[in-house]
Design a protein around this motif. Structure first.
Motif, PDB file in Angstrom:
ATOM      1  N   ILE A  56       1.669   5.333 -61.288  1.00  0.00           N
ATOM      2  CA  ILE A  56       1.690   5.702 -59.871  1.00  0.00           C
ATOM      3  C   ILE A  56       0.472   6.579 -59.622  1.00  0.00           C
ATOM      4  O   ILE A  56       0.165   7.475 -60.419  1.00  0.00           O
ATOM      5  CB  ILE A  56       2.972   6.473 -59.504  1.00  0.00           C
ATOM      6  N   HIS A  57      -0.199   6.325 -58.521  1.00  0.00           N
ATOM      7  CA  HIS A  57      -1.377   7.106 -58.143  1.00  0.00           C
ATOM      8  C   HIS A  57      -1.200   7.472 -56.676  1.00  0.00           C
ATOM      9  O   HIS A  57      -1.077   6.594 -55.828  1.00  0.00           O
ATOM     10  CB  HIS A  57      -2.640   6.258 -58.353  1.00  0.00           C
TER      11      HIS A  57
ATOM     12  N   ASN B 174      13.412  -0.818 -63.422  1.00  0.00           N
ATOM     13  CA  ASN B 174      12.208  -0.386 -62.713  1.00  0.00           C
ATOM     14  C   ASN B 174      11.950  -1.267 -61.496  1.00  0.00           C
ATOM     15  O   ASN B 174      11.663  -0.766 -60.415  1.00  0.00           O
ATOM     16  CB  ASN B 174      10.989  -0.399 -63.637  1.00  0.00           C
ATOM     17  N   SER B 175      12.075  -2.573 -61.669  1.00  0.00           N
ATOM     18  CA  SER B 175      11.807  -3.475 -60.545  1.00  0.00           C
ATOM     19  C   SER B 175      12.889  -3.383 -59.470  1.00  0.00           C
ATOM     20  O   SER B 175      12.613  -3.594 -58.292  1.00  0.00           O
ATOM     21  CB  SER B 175      11.633  -4.914 -61.028  1.00  0.00           C
TER      22      SER B 175
ATOM     23  N   ALA C  22      10.894   2.084 -59.548  1.00  0.00           N
ATOM     24  CA  ALA C  22       9.555   2.099 -58.938  1.00  0.00           C
ATOM     25  C   ALA C  22       9.649   2.435 -57.454  1.00  0.00           C
ATOM     26  O   ALA C  22       8.863   3.233 -56.938  1.00  0.00           O
ATOM     27  CB  ALA C  22       8.865   0.755 -59.143  1.00  0.00           C
ATOM     28  N   ARG C  23      10.619   1.826 -56.770  1.00  0.00           N
ATOM     29  CA  ARG C  23      10.794   2.097 -55.332  1.00  0.00           C
ATOM     30  C   ARG C  23      11.136   3.564 -55.096  1.00  0.00           C
ATOM     31  O   ARG C  23      10.588   4.213 -54.200  1.00  0.00           O
ATOM     32  CB  ARG C  23      11.890   1.194 -54.756  1.00  0.00           C
ATOM     33  N   GLN C  24      12.013   4.106 -55.918  1.00  0.00           N
ATOM     34  CA  GLN C  24      12.418   5.505 -55.760  1.00  0.00           C
ATOM     35  C   GLN C  24      11.235   6.452 -55.992  1.00  0.00           C
ATOM     36  O   GLN C  24      11.060   7.425 -55.257  1.00  0.00           O
ATOM     37  CB  GLN C  24      13.559   5.809 -56.727  1.00  0.00           C
ATOM     38  N   LEU C  25      10.413   6.173 -56.976  1.00  0.00           N
ATOM     39  CA  LEU C  25       9.243   7.018 -57.230  1.00  0.00           C
ATOM     40  C   LEU C  25       8.217   6.896 -56.106  1.00  0.00           C
ATOM     41  O   LEU C  25       7.630   7.896 -55.676  1.00  0.00           O
ATOM     42  CB  LEU C  25       8.625   6.680 -58.578  1.00  0.00           C
ATOM     43  N   LYS C  26       7.999   5.688 -55.593  1.00  0.00           N
ATOM     44  CA  LYS C  26       7.082   5.516 -54.460  1.00  0.00           C
ATOM     45  C   LYS C  26       7.611   6.261 -53.238  1.00  0.00           C
ATOM     46  O   LYS C  26       6.850   6.887 -52.494  1.00  0.00           O
ATOM     47  CB  LYS C  26       6.882   4.037 -54.154  1.00  0.00           C
ATOM     48  N   GLU C  27       8.918   6.194 -53.014  1.00  0.00           N
ATOM     49  CA  GLU C  27       9.525   6.923 -51.893  1.00  0.00           C
ATOM     50  C   GLU C  27       9.373   8.431 -52.077  1.00  0.00           C
ATOM     51  O   GLU C  27       9.160   9.157 -51.107  1.00  0.00           O
ATOM     52  CB  GLU C  27      10.999   6.548 -51.742  1.00  0.00           C
TER      53      GLU C  27
ATOM     54  N   ARG D 246       6.789  13.241 -50.099  1.00  0.00           N
ATOM     55  CA  ARG D 246       5.932  14.416 -50.298  1.00  0.00           C
ATOM     56  C   ARG D 246       4.729  14.384 -49.366  1.00  0.00           C
ATOM     57  O   ARG D 246       4.351  15.401 -48.805  1.00  0.00           O
ATOM     58  CB  ARG D 246       5.485  14.511 -51.762  1.00  0.00           C
ATOM     59  N   SER D 247       4.140  13.215 -49.219  1.00  0.00           N
ATOM     60  CA  SER D 247       2.987  13.092 -48.334  1.00  0.00           C
ATOM     61  C   SER D 247       3.350  13.492 -46.903  1.00  0.00           C
ATOM     62  O   SER D 247       2.549  14.115 -46.210  1.00  0.00           O
ATOM     63  CB  SER D 247       2.482  11.644 -48.363  1.00  0.00           C
ATOM     64  N   GLY D 248       4.574  13.172 -46.484  1.00  0.00           N
ATOM     65  CA  GLY D 248       5.017  13.519 -45.136  1.00  0.00           C
ATOM     66  C   GLY D 248       5.439  14.973 -44.982  1.00  0.00           C
ATOM     67  O   GLY D 248       5.181  15.592 -43.942  1.00  0.00           O
TER      68      GLY D 248
END
Length: 156
Positions: A7-8, A129-130, A134-139, A144-146
């Motif tokens: 994740i980046h 993960n699929s 992965a979805r939970q980490l992206k969320e 955090r960005s928000g």
């Protein structure tokens, strides 16, 4: 053997490098930038002073069906106001390495998170993960960005 995932995430923070470092290098601030649905709690004793290599941080987190999971990370590398890295010692992943980078830019601080992780259980971990990890980490990073800009406004 399961795959290694990456994740980046990157965002610009309208604060000084000192303010960004002081906030993000303190484990006690993690619950404020983590979705409430994960119920993250820092359970280790609060640490006085700045983050340091060798620091152990303990948490509980509830990523699936409200089931609490124990998680311990170790701060493995620190370069004051530039970056720090944490690695899981015990917890839900078979491998977790998270780098936090900070760089002054014209409109504040560019903060970059780089995470490499593996899920245990081979192909079952890859399936998990699929389906949700992965979805939970992206969320998490999207959340955090928000939320971070409003959290940081309180620092001024």
């Amino acid at each position: 053997m399961s795959r290694t995932y990456r994740i980046h995430a990157k965002q610009i923070l309208p604060v000084t490098i000192g303010q960004a470092w002081d906030y993000f290098s303190r484990a006690e601030n993690l619950p404020f930038i983590t979705p409430a649905s994960l119920a993250l709690r820092v359970t280790s004793a609060p640490q006085e002073g700045p983050v340091y290599a060798g620091q152990l941080i303990e948490y509980t987190i509830r990523p699936l069906l409200g089931i609490p999971l124990y998680w311990m990370t170790e701060i493995t590398h620190v370069e004051h106001q530039r970056f720090f890295a944490d690695e899981q010692r015990f917890g839900p992943y078979s491998f977790w390495h998270h780098q936090h980078h900070f760089r002054e830019v014209s409109d504040g601080v560019e903060m970059t998170d780089m995470v490499h992780y593996r899920i245990p259980l081979g192909w079952l971990g890859d399936l998990a993960n699929s389906l949700f990890v992965a979805r939970q980490l992206k969320e998490l990073f999207s959340y955090r960005s928000g939320i971070i800009p409003s959290v940081l406004k309180e620092l001024h």
